[in-house]
Design an enzyme around this catalytic site. Structure first.
Site, PDB file in Angstrom:
ATOM      1  N   PRO A   1       0.843  -1.204   0.000  1.00  0.00           N
ATOM      2  CA  PRO A   1       0.000   0.000   0.000  1.00  0.00           C
ATOM      3  C   PRO A   1       0.875   1.249   0.000  1.00  0.00           C
ATOM      4  O   PRO A   1       1.799   1.371   0.804  1.00  0.00           O
ATOM      5  CB  PRO A   1      -0.788  -0.133   1.309  1.00  0.00           C
ATOM      6  N   GLU A   2       0.605   2.157  -0.930  1.00  0.00           N
ATOM      7  CA  GLU A   2       1.357   3.397  -1.014  1.00  0.00           C
ATOM      8  C   GLU A   2       0.512   4.536  -0.455  1.00  0.00           C
ATOM      9  O   GLU A   2      -0.546   4.295   0.119  1.00  0.00           O
ATOM     10  CB  GLU A   2       1.803   3.627  -2.456  1.00  0.00           C
TER      11      GLU A   2
ATOM     12  N   ARG B   1       1.892 -11.165   5.386  1.00  0.00           N
ATOM     13  CA  ARG B   1       3.358 -11.249   5.407  1.00  0.00           C
ATOM     14  C   ARG B   1       3.962 -10.714   6.702  1.00  0.00           C
ATOM     15  O   ARG B   1       5.158 -10.845   6.940  1.00  0.00           O
ATOM     16  CB  ARG B   1       3.941 -10.514   4.197  1.00  0.00           C
TER      17      ARG B   1
ATOM     18  N   HIS C   1      -4.713 -14.944   8.878  1.00  0.00           N
ATOM     19  CA  HIS C   1      -3.824 -13.784   8.943  1.00  0.00           C
ATOM     20  C   HIS C   1      -4.459 -12.573   9.616  1.00  0.00           C
ATOM     21  O   HIS C   1      -3.941 -11.465   9.518  1.00  0.00           O
ATOM     22  CB  HIS C   1      -3.355 -13.411   7.542  1.00  0.00           C
TER      23      HIS C   1
END
Length: 271
Positions: free
Chosen positions: A2-3, A110, A90
């Site tokens: 995500p930017e 992750r 997750h």
């Protein structure tokens, strides 16, 4: 990852939890990039959310005397869900609220994200203190960028992705902005003119604003807090379009590694 637009969209989507008081936090897996503070189980309950904002790619949830600072890492996301929604593999953190059927859930396959509790001046935090200006604010100008690049032997793409110079310009938006500015990503900072810096700044700002309007880029893992994907990827001029015709001149889009990142460009339009 995500930017800036995706993080901004996440912050905007969190408005429904403003002014809510926290009843509980459940931490299923504290092992993110840095361990989640173990004291949050006692610290967070009865804290009231006063404000939510973004600094770079960090989400800052402000309480009366402290902040919860969240980074989404490579694949993290926040969602507002019904509290009866069963957690998946997750789903590492749930934050519940008084008098609410909803929870805020942090998911990170992750586990490169982070959650910090900051009870001092947030500007002094080691992850914040050395950051450059926000790209959408007035301090980021062509003159500012020219002063930073004129003596550098690094490629311009690496420079605008350096968070000490300007925050939040990730790989996607750097590639797209440089295309619109007509500047090759491999051009060295010392060879960039003031006029080119003004164009680069202009198109960084317009590209980021457009991405926010379109809900960001949903390439792999990004969804907003309501589970919806963004649409900015449908407008890409160069990113991810290696071998395809340039939308402007019909030349073939090329790709090369710059600073260990894939960089997409049109040699004709950006020379």
């Amino acid at each position: 990852m995500p930017e800036l637009p995706e993080v901004e969209i996440t912050c905007m989507g969190l408005k429904p939890i403003l002014q809510k008081s926290i009843s509980n936090i459940i931490v299923r897996n504290p092992s993110l990039r840095w361990p989640i503070p173990s004291h949050l189980k006692k610290t967070l309950p009865n804290q009231k959310i006063l404000h939510i904002k973004r600094r770079a790619k960090y989400i800052l949830i402000q309480f009366e005397k402290a902040h919860l600072m969240i980074h989404l890492g490579m694949s993290g996301r926040l969602e507002i869900l019904n509290k009866e929604t069963a957690p998946q593999k997750h789903d590492h953190v749930d934050i519940a609220f008084h008098n609410s059927q909803n929870i805020l859930r942090y998911t990170d396959p992750r586990r490169f994200g982070s959650i910090f509790w900051i009870d001092g001046d947030i500007k002094d935090h080691f992850l914040i203190a050395r950051l450059g200006p926000e790209p959408l604010e007035g301090l980021f100008t062509g003159e500012y960028l020219f002063a930073k690049v004129h003596d550098k032997k690094s490629p311009i793409k690496n420079i605008i992705m350096d968070s000490h110079i300007v925050v939040g310009v990730g790989n996607i938006y750097a590639s797209e902005s440089l295309f619109k500015a007509g500047v090759l990503p491999s051009k060295l900072g010392k060879d960039i003119t003031l006029n080119e810096c003004k164009k680069i700044v202009k198109y960084i700002k317009t590209t980021l604003k457009k991405a926010i309007e379109l809900g960001g880029s949903s390439l792999k893992d990004f969804y907003n807090v309501n589970g919806q994907s963004g649409y900015f990827q449908q407008t890409y001029n160069v990113y991810g379009r290696k071998g395809k015709p340039c939308r402007k001149c019909k030349s073939i889009i090329e790709n090369k590694k710059i600073g260990q990142r894939s960089s997409f460009f049109c040699f004709k339009c950006q020379s």
